[in-house]
Write an enzyme that holds these catalytic residues in place. Structure first.
Site, PDB file in Angstrom:
ATOM      1  N   SER A  13      32.464  66.231  41.659  1.00 48.87           N
ATOM      2  CA  SER A  13      31.351  67.169  41.882  1.00 48.87           C
ATOM      3  C   SER A  13      30.928  67.285  43.350  1.00 48.87           C
ATOM      4  CB  SER A  13      30.150  66.809  40.993  1.00 48.87           C
ATOM      5  OG  SER A  13      30.499  66.956  39.623  1.00 48.87           O
ATOM      6  N   LYS A  56      43.986  71.682  39.781  1.00 45.21           N
ATOM      7  CA  LYS A  56      44.264  71.357  38.369  1.00 45.21           C
ATOM      8  C   LYS A  56      45.111  72.477  37.744  1.00 45.21           C
ATOM      9  CE  LYS A  56      40.124  68.630  38.466  1.00 45.21           C
ATOM     10  NZ  LYS A  56      39.020  67.996  37.756  1.00 45.21           N
ATOM     11  N   ASN A  96      41.965  69.918  44.597  1.00 45.76           N
ATOM     12  CA  ASN A  96      42.763  69.771  43.377  1.00 45.76           C
ATOM     13  C   ASN A  96      42.494  70.980  42.488  1.00 45.76           C
ATOM     14  OD1 ASN A  96      43.943  68.982  40.987  1.00 45.76           O
ATOM     15  ND2 ASN A  96      42.558  67.255  40.616  1.00 45.76           N
ATOM     16  N   GLY A 141      33.664  67.188  37.418  1.00 41.61           N
ATOM     17  CA  GLY A 141      33.396  68.453  36.740  1.00 41.61           C
ATOM     18  C   GLY A 141      32.068  68.509  36.005  1.00 41.61           C
ATOM     19  N   GLU A 168      37.018  58.237  42.229  1.00 40.20           N
ATOM     20  CA  GLU A 168      36.484  59.336  41.427  1.00 40.20           C
ATOM     21  C   GLU A 168      35.881  58.788  40.133  1.00 40.20           C
ATOM     22  OE1 GLU A 168      38.416  63.340  42.495  1.00 40.20           O
ATOM     23  OE2 GLU A 168      39.565  62.436  40.895  1.00 40.20           O
ATOM     24  N   GLU A 221      42.315  62.469  34.624  1.00 41.56           N
ATOM     25  CA  GLU A 221      42.746  63.375  33.548  1.00 41.56           C
ATOM     26  C   GLU A 221      44.168  63.037  33.101  1.00 41.56           C
ATOM     27  OE1 GLU A 221      41.738  67.012  35.574  1.00 41.56           O
ATOM     28  OE2 GLU A 221      39.625  66.517  35.339  1.00 41.56           O
ATOM     29  N   HIS A 279      45.306  60.549  38.554  1.00 44.95           N
ATOM     30  CA  HIS A 279      44.015  61.217  38.319  1.00 44.95           C
ATOM     31  C   HIS A 279      43.525  60.826  36.922  1.00 44.95           C
ATOM     32  CE1 HIS A 279      41.070  64.337  37.553  1.00 44.95           C
ATOM     33  NE2 HIS A 279      41.023  64.536  38.862  1.00 44.95           N
TER      34      HIS A 279
HETATM   35  P1  PGA Z   1      35.366  68.231  40.574  1.00 48.11           P
HETATM   36  O1  PGA Z   1      36.788  67.513  40.332  1.00 48.11           O
HETATM   37  O2  PGA Z   1      35.184  68.356  42.081  1.00 48.11           O
HETATM   38  O3  PGA Z   1      35.492  69.571  39.903  1.00 48.11           O
HETATM   39  O4  PGA Z   1      34.334  67.359  39.968  1.00 48.11           O
HETATM   40  C1  PGA Z   1      37.239  66.478  41.165  1.00 48.11           C
HETATM   41  C2  PGA Z   1      38.596  65.998  40.717  1.00 48.11           C
HETATM   42  O5  PGA Z   1      38.864  65.968  39.521  1.00 48.11           O
HETATM   43  O6  PGA Z   1      39.448  65.638  41.543  1.00 48.11           O
END
Ligand code: PGA
Length: 250
Positions: free
Chosen positions: A209, A11, A9, A169, A163, A95, A93
């Site tokens: 992560s 983003k 992803n 992140g 997740e 976010e 997601h």
């Molecule tokens: P990350 O993000 O691997 O940077 O923690 C995962 C995601 O948001 O899908």
């Protein structure tokens, strides 16, 4: 037998210059077992699909509208994403749930449209730090799963990504026991709702992560069929070892 999957992803990262790195990534990810999908921003979909055309890497999108077409300024339909070269789309997601107020009902409507357009719907669920600390993880994740998945799934056209919001992140990763607990529970909920055959075809990804240093132990957890990777999907050198770890897992 579920086909393993690693989805990257990107983003809101990447302009045309990122296509060179995508080429490196496509070249270095020659997984025999796993489906590898990179989800760049929509502006790069068509060019990314062209870069990856002769590789084993597929291209996915990060969101779609629930309607098939119409007066929705700034939005993109699932059919448009498919037309641009996407084979999958990330939906719900955290976010988007947090920043755009997306509810389970909205995610489910998007998933139905995405599946109808021929896309694999990668549907995200996961608890916040507060919810985990309050002991509500399974309750939250079960409710999101129940509300966000459409009834008419074939199993293979839906992927669920667990997740935990607090792991995205942040460099914080749940213990393998915590991942196992949620993935077992997700599988059990799916079996209850869809029956064994369909439920056992639905892939369950872990996300939050994931890095080359922790991929192996995460992929060894039962009912973890792969990963949804954010930050570590931007560079071939970070992403390829994660794909290799999945290939090497049972
Ligand atoms: P990350 O993000 O691997 O940077 O923690 C995962 C995601 O948001 O899908």
């Amino acid at each position: 037998m579920r086909r393993k999957m690693v989805a990257g992803n990107w983003k809101m990262n990447g302009t045309a210059s990122a296509l060179t790195e995508l080429g490196n990534l496509a070249y270095s990810c020659k997984s025999a077992k796993a489906e590898v999908v990179i989800c760049p921003p929509a502006t790069l979909l068509y060019r990314a699909a062209n870069v990856c055309v002769d590789s084993k890497v597929d291209i996915g999108a990060q969101d779609c509208h629930s309607a098939t077409y119409g007066a929705h300024t700034g939005d993109l339909s699932a059919e448009m994403l498919h037309d641009a070269g996407a084979s999958a789309v990330i939906l719900g997601h955290s976010e988007r749930r947090a920043n755009h107020g997306e509810t389970d009902d909205m995610v489910r409507a998007k998933a139905r449209t995405a599946i109808a357009a021929g896309l694999t719907a990668i549907i995200c669920v996961g608890e916040t730090q507060d919810q985990r600390e309050a002991g509500k993880t399974l309750e939250v994740v079960r409710a999101q799963l129940a509300g966000s998945l459409p009834d008419d799934t074939s199993g293979t056209n839906v992927v669920v990504a667990y997740e935990p919001v607090w792991a995205i992140g942040t460099g914080k990763v749940p213990t393998v026991e915590q991942i196992a607990e949620v993935h077992n529970d997700l599988r059990a909920s799916l079996v209850k709702r869809f029956g064994g055959e369909t439920a056992n075809a639905i892939r369950l990804l872990y996300g939050g992560s994931v890095k080359s240093s922790n991929a192996k132990e995460i992929f060894a957890v039962a009912h973890v069929d792969g990963a949804l990777v954010g930050g570590a999907s931007l560079k071939a050198a970070d992403f390829a070892p994660i794909v290799a770890a999945l290939d090497a897992s049972d």
